[in-house]
Scaffold this active site. Structure first.
Site, PDB file in Angstrom:
ATOM      1  N   ASN A   4       0.916  -1.338  -0.598  1.00 57.83           N
ATOM      2  CA  ASN A   4       0.155   0.107   0.288  1.00 57.83           C
ATOM      3  C   ASN A   4       0.932   1.301   0.238  1.00 57.83           C
ATOM      4  OD1 ASN A   4      -2.188  -1.085   0.146  1.00 57.83           O
ATOM      5  ND2 ASN A   4      -2.717  -1.574   1.943  1.00 57.83           N
TER       6      ASN A   4
ATOM      7  N   MET B  76       0.668   3.001  -3.067  1.00 49.39           N
ATOM      8  CA  MET B  76      -0.049   4.141  -3.673  1.00 49.39           C
ATOM      9  C   MET B  76      -0.560   5.206  -2.646  1.00 49.39           C
ATOM     10  SD  MET B  76      -3.147   1.085  -4.209  1.00 49.39           S
ATOM     11  CE  MET B  76      -2.646   0.597  -3.048  1.00 49.39           C
TER      12      MET B  76
ATOM     13  N   CYS C 287      -6.988  -0.612   9.739  1.00 49.45           N
ATOM     14  CA  CYS C 287      -6.014  -1.134   8.692  1.00 49.45           C
ATOM     15  C   CYS C 287      -5.838  -0.667   7.105  1.00 49.45           C
ATOM     16  CB  CYS C 287      -7.177  -2.412   7.982  1.00 49.45           C
ATOM     17  SG  CYS C 287      -8.969  -2.016   7.586  1.00 49.45           S
TER      18      CYS C 287
ATOM     19  N   ASP D  32      -8.726   1.154   5.044  1.00 50.26           N
ATOM     20  CA  ASP D  32      -9.502   2.239   5.363  1.00 50.26           C
ATOM     21  C   ASP D  32     -10.189   2.645   6.232  1.00 50.26           C
ATOM     22  OD1 ASP D  32      -9.043   3.155   2.349  1.00 50.26           O
ATOM     23  OD2 ASP D  32     -10.403   1.117   1.791  1.00 50.26           O
TER      24      ASP D  32
ATOM     25  N   ASP E 275     -13.131  -1.847   7.940  1.00 51.96           N
ATOM     26  CA  ASP E 275     -13.415  -2.628   7.764  1.00 51.96           C
ATOM     27  C   ASP E 275     -12.578  -3.751   8.736  1.00 51.96           C
ATOM     28  OD1 ASP E 275     -15.311  -2.993   5.415  1.00 51.96           O
ATOM     29  OD2 ASP E 275     -13.709  -2.708   4.021  1.00 51.96           O
ATOM     30  N   ARG E 276     -11.460  -4.165   8.724  1.00 55.57           N
ATOM     31  CA  ARG E 276     -11.197  -5.053   9.388  1.00 55.57           C
ATOM     32  C   ARG E 276     -10.531  -3.859  10.969  1.00 55.57           C
ATOM     33  NH1 ARG E 276      -6.324  -6.403   4.840  1.00 55.57           N
ATOM     34  NH2 ARG E 276      -7.377  -4.520   4.309  1.00 55.57           N
TER      35      ARG E 276
END
Length: 855
Positions: free
Chosen positions: A334, A337, A445, A447, A450-451
């Site tokens: 990541n 990015m 995580c 964003d 979620d996790r």
């Protein structure tokens, strides 16, 4: 109200309610296998829609398409299939009941396919081999349904086209939740509930949030360490965060704005749970770049404030853990990015930990494999055949132990239980650091929705007993999942205001990894041709993240059955309601979108609906855990690693493929019934005890009255005895006069006295004796004594009364006067004279001294 007719294809209707069986031309031959299913070529006769269907429809639910003579291949049951604006509704022709397996909400359908099954022609059959029209429906709730349609009726096309239009609507307004409206399940403002939870965490439970407090911005309260900020009240800083944020008191709003630019999607570190010793914080990944060398002083200061404790006039630093939920290689990837992970050298007294939890796409594919495994190895599967019989028992090894082991190991190959274990282990590790070390933990995580949400909410559940109650669980879900922007619309494949999660046609045409061609038995029975193009799952953002988290909660419920107020049935109903999109709580992707769409005012509330379900049965509803003992686990739950061995969740995963084996909650039901019966018996006992006390009091009162009556009876007996003695005295007195005395014993104790009737004319005199009780002053009627005396007069010309009175009473004068004022008075004009005798006076009177004095 008449039901709408079919809009697409040929119009067909349900059979008449009284016609519960197929005619000979309508029968579908076969008893459970695809090879024996024979389809009639006669089109069904149109009949009126049965009125009984109205009782099965929900509010604002309307029929779009209907098809009769449809077979549910899973159970080989014939019936009528309806497509409504809310669900697929399968009504059995035999029992006239809704079949649960064949009834699924449209929003719960993950994908569907038209399948043509061609059977090999018989040896002597010269014409073309027949084909069977099937429709495969795959649900997000672990079921695979197959419907069989009559050939040449175009009913399958009508149902398929209706599903294309309704399962994945282009606009959020087309969902059933808006059609049904709030109805009786009116939703309150979720912002108010979020503030109430913040007040509880800050120890300000005496404050109660209100809409007015939100409007005037007076909710920015604080304690000595943390405060509530209104910086994001208009969602300008972070559109996916809630309107109110819990942050360190020492951090200003300007510093928050600066820190937000260093985190992905401006999701800066904020507090999600706290106590006086430590906090749980969440954020998105830092934007450190590909070289991992970007820094932010505002971000580092904000993170440092999360683990600073003030004791008097000095500050003390506690250990800070930064938990990255991703695998390390993903975090590094990541960085290309612009993302990445923190460096422990930039954050004082910190430690970076990677949990290695896979992304949403891995979770989606894992659930697909688990669903196909259950359908293949279940007691009955979507082809209507038991796994024990399919392909000569191949799924159980066919007598070969190695083959059997290989088939069973497919469950492990799905990877679902491994993912569940990873989430459980990470959450337990976080809870242990907070509870045992009083350390602060920052979780993120990529964003942070979620996790991250899975880990912080599960760790909060382990740390705080309040979240293990039904009310607290609701607060936990609303805070960590809804308020902090888990994209429910994208993960459920539903439309949202942003439109990022809407792929209506592409998603519905995808073929499952475990479609019919994956099973050897299905290949043997014929060839399958899918009429929908296969599309990869990786092109969409659907993922069962929330389902996986609820699965983790069920594992904790299995480990600690006494620690949770709610039951596994509560979790199943919660998932079913969320997947159905019947209510508005879990629509859209963020709090901001739900506010813009007016969800609270336009749709019903899931929490009110479930509370109404529980109210119908009181404390014995299936949502309540009958083994709940809050005193047993009133602190953190810290499961050791050895205990974190998850299993398939029977009540949810096995309910369609293995219905008999999914009844793991049967023990709870029996315990619940026993508790209910015990309470009823206890209540009956209390009522009986109350009646016994009342009866005892009545008996004591009656005993007291009986004692009073006994006293009165004794007194009456004494008076009767005295009257008897008085009567005996009068008798002796009269007998001493030489008269013949006759006593007639009646209630008035009357005595008749007669002399010789032949000597002189007969006259009658009455003597009445009545004695009052000297001690009590109470008159007793039974003590009255009436005496009848008959005498003969010597000279009838003289006054007989005077002579008799003179001869009887020496106190009477010849002049007609009476020297005894208490004597009875003679009544002229009557033949009777009343005599009142006092027993004591007669007892003291000497007859010889007074009646027979010498002249």
């Amino acid at each position: 109200m008449d039901l709408p007719r079919t809009r697409v294809g040929r119009s067909t209707s349900l059979r008449d309610p009284s016609d519960t069986r197929f005619t000979d031309s309508d029968k579908i031959e076969g008893a459970g296998s695809w090879e024996t299913l024979e389809w009639t070529k006669i089109e069904p006769v149109s009949r009126s829609v049965p009125q009984g269907l109205q009782g099965f429809l929900l509010e604002a639910e309307r029929v779009i398409v209907e098809g009769c003579g449809v077979v549910l291949v899973n159970t080989d049951e014939a019936g009528t299939l309806f497509v409504t604006n809310f669900r697929l509704l399968f009504l059995s022709d035999g029992s006239r009941n809704v079949i649960a397996l064949g009834t699924i909400p449209l929003a719960t359908i993950e994908k569907f396919n038209k399948i043509v099954m061609k059977l090999p022609a018989a040896p002597r059959q010269t014409d073309r081999s027949p084909s069977r029209r099937l429709l495969q429906v795959i649900g997000k709730d672990m079921r695979i349904i197959v419907f069989g349609f009559r050939p040449r009726t175009k009913q399958r096309r009508a149902v398929y086209d209706a599903l294309l239009r309704c399962t994945k609507p282009l606009r959020i307004w087309d969902l059933y939740a808006f059609a049904s409206g709030p109805s009786t399940f009116t939703n309150s403002d979720p912002k108010v509930r979020l503030l109430d939870e913040y007040f509880r965490l800050l120890g300000l439970s005496s404050y109660h949030a209100s809409t007015r407090m939100i409007e005037d911005g007076s909710f920015t309260l604080s304690n000595e360490l943390w405060r509530i900020s209104s910086l994001n009240s208009s969602y300008t800083m972070c559109p996916t965060y809630p309107f109110a944020l819990l942050i360190p008191r020492s951090t200003s709003d300007e510093e928050l704005l600066q820190a937000s630019t260093f985190r992905g999607r401006c999701r800066l570190p904020v507090i999600t749970w706290c106590n006086r010793g430590a906090v749980l914080a969440r954020s998105a990944q830092p934007l450190v770049g590909i070289m991992m060398n970007m820094r932010s002083n505002a971000d580092e200061k904000l993170v440092a404030a999360l683990c600073t404790q003030i004791f008097g006039s000095r500050e003390q630093r506690r250990k800070l853990y930064i938990a990255d939920a991703r695998p390390r290689k993903n975090a590094l990837a990541n960085g290309a990015m612009g993302g990445g992970s923190e460096s422990s050298s930039n954050y004082f007294q910190s430690e970076i930990v990677f949990f290695g939890i896979d992304n949403i796409h891995a979770m989606r594919e894992s659930l697909v494999r688990l669903r196909d495994y259950l359908d293949t190895h279940g007691s009955t599967s979507s082809d209507g055949m038991s796994s024990f019989l399919r392909h000569g028992g191949w799924t159980w090894g066919g007598g070969n132990l190695s083959s059997m082991s290989a088939s069973v190991s497919t469950l492990g190959d799905s990877g679902w239980l491994i993912h569940v274990q990873s989430v459980l282990a990470g959450s337990a590790w976080i809870a242990a650091r907070v509870a045992l070390e009083s350390a602060s933990v920052l979780v993120h995580c990529s964003d942070g929705w979620d996790r991250t949400t899975q880990l912080v909410s599960l760790a909060s559940l382990l740390l705080d007993p309040y979240y293990r109650t039904i009310k607290g669980f609701q607060a936990l879900v609303e805070k960590d999942w809804l308020a902090f922007g888990h994209p429910f619309a994208d993960r459920a494949g539903m439309p949202s205001l942003s439109g990022s999660g809407s792929m209506p046609f592409e998603l519905s045409r995808q073929s499952s990894t475990g479609s019919f061609s994956s099973s050897p038995s299905r290949q043997a029975s014929g060839s399958f041709t899918s009429q929908a193009p296969a599309t990869s799952h990786t092109q969409n953002n659907y993922s069962p993240i929330f389902l996986q988290w609820v699965d983790c909660v069920s594992q904790l419920l299995r480990l600690y059955p006494l620690a949770f107020e709610f039951s596994s049935g509560f979790l199943v109903d919660l998932l079913d309601s969320i997947l159905s999109c019947r209510f508005g709580n879990f629509l859209c992707n963020s709090e901001k979108e739900r506010q813009q769409a007016g969800i609270s005012d336009s749709c019903g509330c899931l929490w009110v609906y479930m509370a109404d379900m529980r109210a119908s049965h009181g404390g014995y509803h299936v949502h309540y855990n009958p083994f709940y003992e809050p005193s047993k686990h009133n602190g953190p739950l810290l499961p050791p690693a050895a205990a974190l061995a998850p299993t398939v969740w029977p009540q949810f995963h096995l309910r369609w493929a293995c219905p008999m084996e999914s009844q793991a909650g049967e023990l709870e039901a029996q315990c619940r019934n026993m508790s209910k019966r015990f309470t009823e018996l206890q209540k009956a006992k209390e009522e009986t005890d109350a009646r016994v006390k009342e009866t005892t009091a009545t008996m004591e009162s009656l005993a007291a009255e009986l004692r009073n009556e006994k006293v009165i009876s004794t007194s009456a007996k004494e008076l009767a005895s005295r009257a008897t003695r008085e009567s005996a005295a009068i008798k002796r007195a009269l007998q001493s006069l030489g008269c013949k005395v006759h006593f007639s014993g009646d209630g008035d104790r009357t005595v008749g006295i007669e002399s010789n009737p032949t000597e002189i004319p007969q006259k009658s005199v009455y003597f009445s004796s009545k004695e009052e009780s000297a001690g009590s002053g109470v008159s007793n009627e039974k003590s009255e004594l009436s005496v009848s005396v008959t005498v003969l007069a010597d000279d009838v010309s003289n006054n007989p009364i005077n002579r008799f009175c003179e001869s009887l009473c020496p106190l009477h004068t010849r002049e007609g006067g009476c020297r005894w004022p208490d004597a009875a008075c003679a009544q002229f004009g009557s033949q009777f004279v009343g005599l009142k005798a006092n027993f004591d006076a007669f007892d003291r009177l000497s007859i010889y001294d007074r009646y027979f004095q010498p002249e």
